[in-house]
Design an enzyme around this catalytic site. Structure first.
Site, mmCIF file in Angstrom:
data_model
loop_
_atom_site.group_PDB
_atom_site.id
_atom_site.type_symbol
_atom_site.label_atom_id
_atom_site.label_comp_id
_atom_site.label_asym_id
_atom_site.label_seq_id
_atom_site.Cartn_x
_atom_site.Cartn_y
_atom_site.Cartn_z
ATOM 1 N N ASP A 42 0.845 -1.182 0.000
ATOM 2 C CA ASP A 42 0.000 0.000 0.000
ATOM 3 C C ASP A 42 0.892 1.248 0.000
ATOM 4 O OD1 ASP A 42 0.722 -1.070 2.505
ATOM 5 O OD2 ASP A 42 -0.947 -0.113 3.535
ATOM 6 N N GLU A 83 12.579 1.531 7.326
ATOM 7 C CA GLU A 83 11.489 0.703 6.800
ATOM 8 C C GLU A 83 11.732 0.287 5.351
ATOM 9 O OE1 GLU A 83 6.638 1.216 6.431
ATOM 10 O OE2 GLU A 83 7.941 2.955 6.188
#
Length: 600
Positions: A351, A553
């Site tokens: 996403d 991340e």
């Protein structure tokens, strides 16, 4: 004992996979309906929706007011749906409704901040530090192939991050769950980091791979226990441990977690406890909303799977963003379908990405529910193989045979539906309009998405594919010529859209699955490519860590030592799966004593 078990179980798994080919010749063919799942049926009407809790609906109102009060600058909508209440909901709602408002409906900064301070504790306060029971500063036998003192020192710092990321739910969550969107899990967790203060589903697989390299077996088992608790409580493993994630799951890797833990520990009792929940999850992913039938050129029907969230409203954690995106749609049914696509894309873990858009320049053309993704179906194939292996381990031979049949049929589907011989890749398959119907859809070559994504190479992760040396060599050449291989790793796509699951971002899970698949093959060329990618990824993580003092991340694969960007929120640090993949790579490939680890 553990290293011996690791190699013994690897050998046992290899022998099991070999038996797959032998048994598949003697097993009777599967009937059209899958006996392991309920009959597939047409999804009539708008599709299922899991209702929001009153607390969540109220916190979305708070989120909307916060945006009106502060504006978009440095505004994180997730923060407001993570706020724990100090007192009961009705009292808080009453106070909120009495806040003085201007003509445009906004609340002054002073009044809003006073309200938040009086009625809420800080977001993240409902998770507290939990000392890992099995952490030691330098575990015995830790990363034996890492000979460089510099790299070893860094690896120990990454290992120590497990302590920083270890949490458990507070006593308030356990005693007053109605005041929290955080869910009351029974065991400690490893969180990703930064804004993500709850456990996440598919992140946990790579966290566990890192924990196993760190010899933290009890912490790894606790994560699985929590995910099984979600499965037993909600009927599926949630995207994450928040009330706003109950309407969707994430890429299903629970069986892979159980397999990897058993592979290291030989804990048969752990397998016995895990097997029934794994079968339950398999049935969930093969229920009517996730399963569709494609008829191939040989008139053979294949049951394949898609992402499909049980939600048709703005995602609560991003409600203000979703409402703005949906404003171009004129009627409610179009908006509801778009909201379902947003949530379904979040279920995919990607996403967001142009992978899911019919028009890569128009975000509102998200159509995730009309795509059969290569990687989702690989995860379910792995689930079938894992369950078959684990069932055989505990003597459940009938279950083993059922799941071998299922894996045999899905493997054939990969050749018929996803494989593209000219490209040497497996491609996502776009469904025709009217996908929610009982009749099988007929396969069409033009429905394959011929754009290049890292997910096109994920099937290599499965031993059924990486054991075929000719296939591996063809796919390796395709990867080398794809444009995805960059200075610091594998790009997610070739399209620079500004979305975080597109170029130039690289993500730890994709590096790991592709590298592990290549490295398991018998092809010397594939193993060389795997090692090269792993070294590039290790370097960029190392250099970024030395510059910023953090693991990230995602990373910019065009520039060694740079973290990634794009997407709905600012780049996050911590970071669970990045830590896990670095430790897994260092365990597998090591680092020579005199080998440099800079970007030059």
């Amino acid at each position: 004992m553990a290293p011996f078990l690791y190699h013994t179980n690897r050998k046992r798994h290899f022998l099991f996979l070999f038996s797959v080919f032998i048994l598949s010749q003697s097993l009777p063919p599967m009937a059209l309906a899958n006996p392991l799942s309920p009959p597939s049926s047409c999804t009539k009407g708008p599709g299922p929706v899991i209702p929001a809790t009153p607390l969540l609906s109220f916190l979305v109102r708070v989120q909307e007011t916060a945006l009106q009060t502060y504006g978009k600058s440095n505004f994180d909508p997730k923060h407001y749906v993570d706020l724990p209440l100090k007192s009961n909901l009705s009292t808080t709602v009453e106070a909120f409704d009495k806040l003085p408002k201007t003509e445009d409906g906004s609340v002054s900064v002073k009044d809003f901040e006073a309200f938040i301070g009086k009625y809420f504790t800080d977001a993240g306060d409902d998770v507290v530090y939990a000392e890992p029971v099995d952490f030691v500063p330098e575990p015995h036998g830790f990363l034996p192939k890492v000979e460089s003192p510099e790299v070893r020192g860094w690896a120990l710092e990454v290992h120590a991050l497990w302590k920083n990321l270890s949490r458990k739910v507070s006593s308030s969550v356990l005693h007053h769950p109605e005041l929290h969107t955080l869910l009351p899990l029974p065991r400690p967790v490893i969180i990703p980091g930064s804004r993500f203060t709850e456990v996440y589903y598919w992140d946990s697989y790579w966290v566990i791979r890192g924990l196993l390299a760190s010899k933290m077996y009890e912490t790894a088992k606790a994560i699985v226990t929590n995910l099984i608790f979600m499965l037993d409580t909600y009927g599926h493993v949630l995207n994450g441990a928040r009330a706003y994630y109950t309407n969707r799951s994430q890429p299903p890797l629970l069986s892979a977690m159980v397999y990897e833990i058993y592979n290291r520990t030989g804990d048969v009792e752990f397998v016995k406890k895990s097997l029934p929940p794994l079968i339950k999850e398999y049935r969930y992913w093969n229920s009517d909303i996730h399963e569709l039938i494609i008829r191939d050129a040989e008139q053979c029907n294949h049951f394949l799977n898609r992402y499909y969230a049980m939600w048709n409203k703005p995602r609560p954690e991003s409600s203000t963003i979703d409402e703005e995106l949906a404003s171009k749609f004129l009627n409610d049914s179009e908006k509801q379908q778009f909201y379902r696509e947003l949530a379904s894309t979040a279920e995919s873990g990607w996403d967001f990405s142009t992978r899911w858009m019919r028009n890569s320049s128009d975000f509102t053309t998200l159509s995730t529910t009309t795509i059969l993704p290569v990687d989702l179906n690989i995860f379910i194939l792995r689930m079938e193989l894992d369950i078959a292996f684990l069932a055989k381990t505990v003597g459940e031979n009938a279950i083993t045979e059922d799941f071998l049949r299922a894996s045999q049929k899905r493997r054939k589907a990969f050749s018929s539906i996803f494989w593209n011989e000219n490209m040497g890749q497996w491609l996502d398959y776009w469904l025709n309009n009217g996908a929610d119907c009982e009749e099988p859809q007929t396969w069409k070559a033009e429905n394959q998405n011929q754009k290049v994504f890292a997910s096109n190479f994920v099937p290599l992760w499965i031993d059924l594919f990486n054991s075929d040396i000719h296939l591996v060599e063809k796919v390796t050449k395709s990867l080398q010529n794809s444009g995805l291989l960059c200075a610091a790793g594998i790009a997610t796509s070739l399209t620079n859209s500004g979305q975080q699951w597109d170029f130039p971002n690289g993500w730890a899970p994709l590096q790991h699955m592709i590298v592990e698949g290549l490295s398991k093959s018998a092809s010397m060329e594939a193993r060389t490519v795997a090692k090269d990618i792993a070294e590039r990824w290790i370097k960029t993580n190392y250099v970024a860590y030395k510059k910023t003092g953090a693991m990230h991340e995602k990373y910019d694969v065009e520039k060694c030592g740079e973290f990634g960007g794009g997407g709905e929120y600012t780049p996050q640090t911590g970071f669970g799966w990045s830590n896990g993949v670095v430790l897994a790579f260092l365990e597998e490939f090591g680092w020579p004593k005199d080998k440099k680890i800079d970007c030059d």
